[in-house]
Scaffold this motif. Sequence first.
Motif, PDB file in Angstrom:
ATOM      1  N   ARG A 150      -5.909  -9.061  -0.493  1.00 24.11           N
ATOM      2  CA  ARG A 150      -6.440  -8.815  -1.365  1.00 24.11           C
ATOM      3  C   ARG A 150      -6.881  -8.574  -2.426  1.00 24.11           C
ATOM      4  NH1 ARG A 150     -10.893 -13.516  -0.554  1.00 24.11           N
ATOM      5  NH2 ARG A 150     -10.488 -13.664  -2.913  1.00 24.11           N
ATOM      6  N   LEU A 151      -7.559  -7.523  -1.978  1.00 20.63           N
ATOM      7  CA  LEU A 151      -8.046  -6.545  -2.864  1.00 20.63           C
ATOM      8  C   LEU A 151      -6.630  -5.492  -3.636  1.00 20.63           C
ATOM      9  CD1 LEU A 151     -10.039  -4.027  -1.526  1.00 20.63           C
ATOM     10  CD2 LEU A 151     -10.694  -5.494  -3.293  1.00 20.63           C
ATOM     11  N   VAL A 152      -5.065  -5.760  -3.173  1.00 21.68           N
ATOM     12  CA  VAL A 152      -3.851  -5.002  -3.153  1.00 21.68           C
ATOM     13  C   VAL A 152      -3.211  -6.701  -4.527  1.00 21.68           C
ATOM     14  CG1 VAL A 152      -1.616  -4.377  -2.874  1.00 21.68           C
ATOM     15  CG2 VAL A 152      -3.487  -3.423  -1.445  1.00 21.68           C
ATOM     16  N   ASP A 153      -3.391  -7.500  -3.735  1.00 24.82           N
ATOM     17  CA  ASP A 153      -3.107  -8.700  -4.444  1.00 24.82           C
ATOM     18  C   ASP A 153      -4.285  -8.845  -6.095  1.00 24.82           C
ATOM     19  OD1 ASP A 153      -1.075  -9.648  -1.894  1.00 24.82           O
ATOM     20  OD2 ASP A 153      -3.250 -11.087  -2.352  1.00 24.82           O
ATOM     21  N   LEU A 201       2.099   1.130  -2.884  1.00 31.55           N
ATOM     22  CA  LEU A 201       0.830   1.352  -2.033  1.00 31.55           C
ATOM     23  C   LEU A 201       0.292  -0.241  -1.120  1.00 31.55           C
ATOM     24  CD1 LEU A 201      -2.084   2.056  -1.660  1.00 31.55           C
ATOM     25  CD2 LEU A 201      -3.014   0.788  -3.728  1.00 31.55           C
ATOM     26  N   GLY A 202       1.123  -1.078  -1.752  1.00 32.99           N
ATOM     27  CA  GLY A 202       1.212  -2.370  -0.605  1.00 32.99           C
ATOM     28  C   GLY A 202       2.309  -1.818   0.217  1.00 32.99           C
ATOM     29  N   ARG A 203       3.305  -1.326  -0.105  1.00 30.39           N
ATOM     30  CA  ARG A 203       4.228  -1.000   1.720  1.00 30.39           C
ATOM     31  C   ARG A 203       3.313   0.189   2.103  1.00 30.39           C
ATOM     32  NH1 ARG A 203       7.074   3.041   3.923  1.00 30.39           N
ATOM     33  NH2 ARG A 203       5.978   4.494   1.998  1.00 30.39           N
ATOM     34  N   LEU A 204       3.023   0.942   2.016  1.00 27.27           N
ATOM     35  CA  LEU A 204       1.903   1.583   2.720  1.00 27.27           C
ATOM     36  C   LEU A 204       0.795   0.767   3.722  1.00 27.27           C
ATOM     37  CD1 LEU A 204       1.083   4.712   0.665  1.00 27.27           C
ATOM     38  CD2 LEU A 204       2.623   4.350   3.014  1.00 27.27           C
ATOM     39  N   LEU A 205      -0.096  -0.182   2.873  1.00 25.40           N
ATOM     40  CA  LEU A 205      -0.709  -0.850   3.849  1.00 25.40           C
ATOM     41  C   LEU A 205       0.202  -1.940   4.779  1.00 25.40           C
ATOM     42  CD1 LEU A 205      -3.149  -2.203   4.812  1.00 25.40           C
ATOM     43  CD2 LEU A 205      -3.062  -4.174   1.856  1.00 25.40           C
ATOM     44  N   ASP A 206       1.152  -2.721   4.339  1.00 32.81           N
ATOM     45  CA  ASP A 206       1.872  -3.096   5.537  1.00 32.81           C
ATOM     46  C   ASP A 206       1.887  -1.783   7.257  1.00 32.81           C
ATOM     47  OD1 ASP A 206       2.689  -5.390   3.801  1.00 32.81           O
ATOM     48  OD2 ASP A 206       4.115  -4.577   2.883  1.00 32.81           O
ATOM     49  N   ASP A 213      -7.911   3.307   4.416  1.00 33.49           N
ATOM     50  CA  ASP A 213      -8.251   4.864   3.413  1.00 33.49           C
ATOM     51  C   ASP A 213      -6.978   4.864   2.991  1.00 33.49           C
ATOM     52  OD1 ASP A 213      -8.954   6.452   1.288  1.00 33.49           O
ATOM     53  OD2 ASP A 213      -9.586   7.655   2.862  1.00 33.49           O
ATOM     54  N   LEU A 214      -5.684   4.594   1.588  1.00 32.64           N
ATOM     55  CA  LEU A 214      -4.776   4.707   1.585  1.00 32.64           C
ATOM     56  C   LEU A 214      -3.920   5.497  -0.059  1.00 32.64           C
ATOM     57  CD1 LEU A 214      -2.856   1.794   2.934  1.00 32.64           C
ATOM     58  CD2 LEU A 214      -2.662   3.685   4.298  1.00 32.64           C
ATOM     59  N   ARG A 215      -3.643   6.128  -0.298  1.00 32.46           N
ATOM     60  CA  ARG A 215      -3.322   6.497  -1.769  1.00 32.46           C
ATOM     61  C   ARG A 215      -1.256   7.289  -1.505  1.00 32.46           C
ATOM     62  NH1 ARG A 215      -7.087  11.943  -1.618  1.00 32.46           N
ATOM     63  NH2 ARG A 215      -5.393  12.867  -3.483  1.00 32.46           N
ATOM     64  N   VAL A 216      -2.027   6.334  -3.120  1.00 29.84           N
ATOM     65  CA  VAL A 216      -0.375   6.838  -3.862  1.00 29.84           C
ATOM     66  C   VAL A 216      -0.391   8.072  -5.069  1.00 29.84           C
ATOM     67  CG1 VAL A 216       1.774   5.842  -4.822  1.00 29.84           C
ATOM     68  CG2 VAL A 216       0.704   4.532  -3.015  1.00 29.84           C
ATOM     69  N   ASP A 217      -0.703   8.893  -4.699  1.00 26.83           N
ATOM     70  CA  ASP A 217      -0.821   9.878  -5.759  1.00 26.83           C
ATOM     71  C   ASP A 217      -0.255  10.012  -6.998  1.00 26.83           C
ATOM     72  OD1 ASP A 217      -3.185  10.457  -4.319  1.00 26.83           O
ATOM     73  OD2 ASP A 217      -2.534  12.608  -3.497  1.00 26.83           O
ATOM     74  N   ASP A 218       1.227  10.004  -6.555  1.00 30.94           N
ATOM     75  CA  ASP A 218       1.867  10.656  -8.065  1.00 30.94           C
ATOM     76  C   ASP A 218       3.850   9.414  -7.760  1.00 30.94           C
ATOM     77  OD1 ASP A 218       3.039  10.928 -10.529  1.00 30.94           O
ATOM     78  OD2 ASP A 218       3.046  13.472  -9.045  1.00 30.94           O
ATOM     79  N   HIS A 219       3.352   8.089  -8.959  1.00 29.95           N
ATOM     80  CA  HIS A 219       4.576   7.691  -8.308  1.00 29.95           C
ATOM     81  C   HIS A 219       5.208   6.240  -9.256  1.00 29.95           C
ATOM     82  CE1 HIS A 219       7.039   4.531  -6.147  1.00 29.95           C
ATOM     83  NE2 HIS A 219       7.543   5.175  -5.052  1.00 29.95           N
ATOM     84  N   PRO A 220       6.133   6.455  -9.365  1.00 29.52           N
ATOM     85  CA  PRO A 220       6.496   5.545 -10.395  1.00 29.52           C
ATOM     86  C   PRO A 220       6.222   4.485 -10.537  1.00 29.52           C
ATOM     87  CG  PRO A 220       9.631   6.247  -9.198  1.00 29.52           C
ATOM     88  CD  PRO A 220       7.349   7.370  -8.894  1.00 29.52           C
ATOM     89  N   ASP A 221       5.522   3.642  -9.669  1.00 27.16           N
ATOM     90  CA  ASP A 221       5.608   2.190  -9.271  1.00 27.16           C
ATOM     91  C   ASP A 221       4.599   2.507  -8.167  1.00 27.16           C
ATOM     92  OD1 ASP A 221       5.257  -0.119  -8.918  1.00 27.16           O
ATOM     93  OD2 ASP A 221       7.071  -1.050  -7.990  1.00 27.16           O
ATOM     94  N   PRO A 222       3.546   2.943  -7.732  1.00 30.61           N
ATOM     95  CA  PRO A 222       2.281   2.878  -7.478  1.00 30.61           C
ATOM     96  C   PRO A 222       1.856   2.110  -6.713  1.00 30.61           C
ATOM     97  CG  PRO A 222       1.488   3.341  -9.649  1.00 30.61           C
ATOM     98  CD  PRO A 222       2.947   3.158  -9.567  1.00 30.61           C
ATOM     99  N   VAL A 223       1.797   0.925  -6.879  1.00 24.08           N
ATOM    100  CA  VAL A 223       1.130  -0.652  -6.808  1.00 24.08           C
ATOM    101  C   VAL A 223       1.729  -1.206  -5.639  1.00 24.08           C
ATOM    102  CG1 VAL A 223       0.050  -2.815  -7.156  1.00 24.08           C
ATOM    103  CG2 VAL A 223      -0.938  -0.896  -8.750  1.00 24.08           C
TER     104      VAL A 223
END
Length: 281
Positions: free
Chosen positions: A144-147, A198-203, A185-195
């Motif tokens: 829900r937070l990522v949504d 982040l969703g992929r990492l949560l999966d 506790d997930l981070r995407v520190d430097d990415h062209p499409d970070p959100v």
Amino acid sequence: MTFSIVARSDDGRFHGVAVASKFLAAGAVVPVAEANVGALATQAHANLAYGPQGLALLRTGLGAADVIAGLTAADAGRATRQLGVVDADGGAATYTGVDCHDWAGGLAGDGWAAQGNILVGPQVVDAMRDAWLGGDPGRRFARRLVDALRAGDEAGGDRRGRQSAGLLVVARHGGYGGTSDVVVDLRVDDHPDPVTELGRLLDVHVMLFERPDPATLLDLTGELAAEVAALLTAAGYAPARPGDAGVDAALADWAGVENLEERMVPGRIDPIVLAHLRTRP
């Protein structure tokens, strides 16, 4: 330079923060949370002392609005700060200093606070609010937070562009093996499409670290046990002894190497684990 949502789950168990920004490693700066205490996001010209100081105030039982008042009153740089807080009871408040770069502002309601600065406009915060309030309360809190973060991103987000995102979720004994309060506790520190990343990492996190749904577990017997034994043998984990118990032990051995140990249930198999095993070369 950032937009974020701070929230508490409807049952009060989880607190968390999701953040995105055109700023390197915003997830290392913005989110702070403690189980059964509350969560906050400190941003704009972030005062990193707001994290520990805010949690200390929340531990005393102060509500979100009073925490913000206390933090900003003692800060000579408050005009350039932005802050969102949700307390243990779901009280929420947001603050935007008068000198934050446009567009800057925030909204708060029962159990949530959304805020941002250097945004394309107020529609970013509006979109996060709408996504949070319109979300399914039964959906995983982290999702829900990522949504909500994704809704803000799709509404335009940071007007300078995209770079980083982060997600922090806490709950008492909710972390790995029940030995930590940090659920995600997930981070995407430097990415062209970070959100999106982040969703992929949560999966991936859900697959590896969440415990299985008991209602979906399959008995590891008969034809299924035979299939699993064959798959394990092909993967180099042939059961050391015959029978279903041998298959169960070999599966646990394989799962430990694959980082799926949190999904192990003796004598049964999680469909997610089975699907992963079927895809292995």
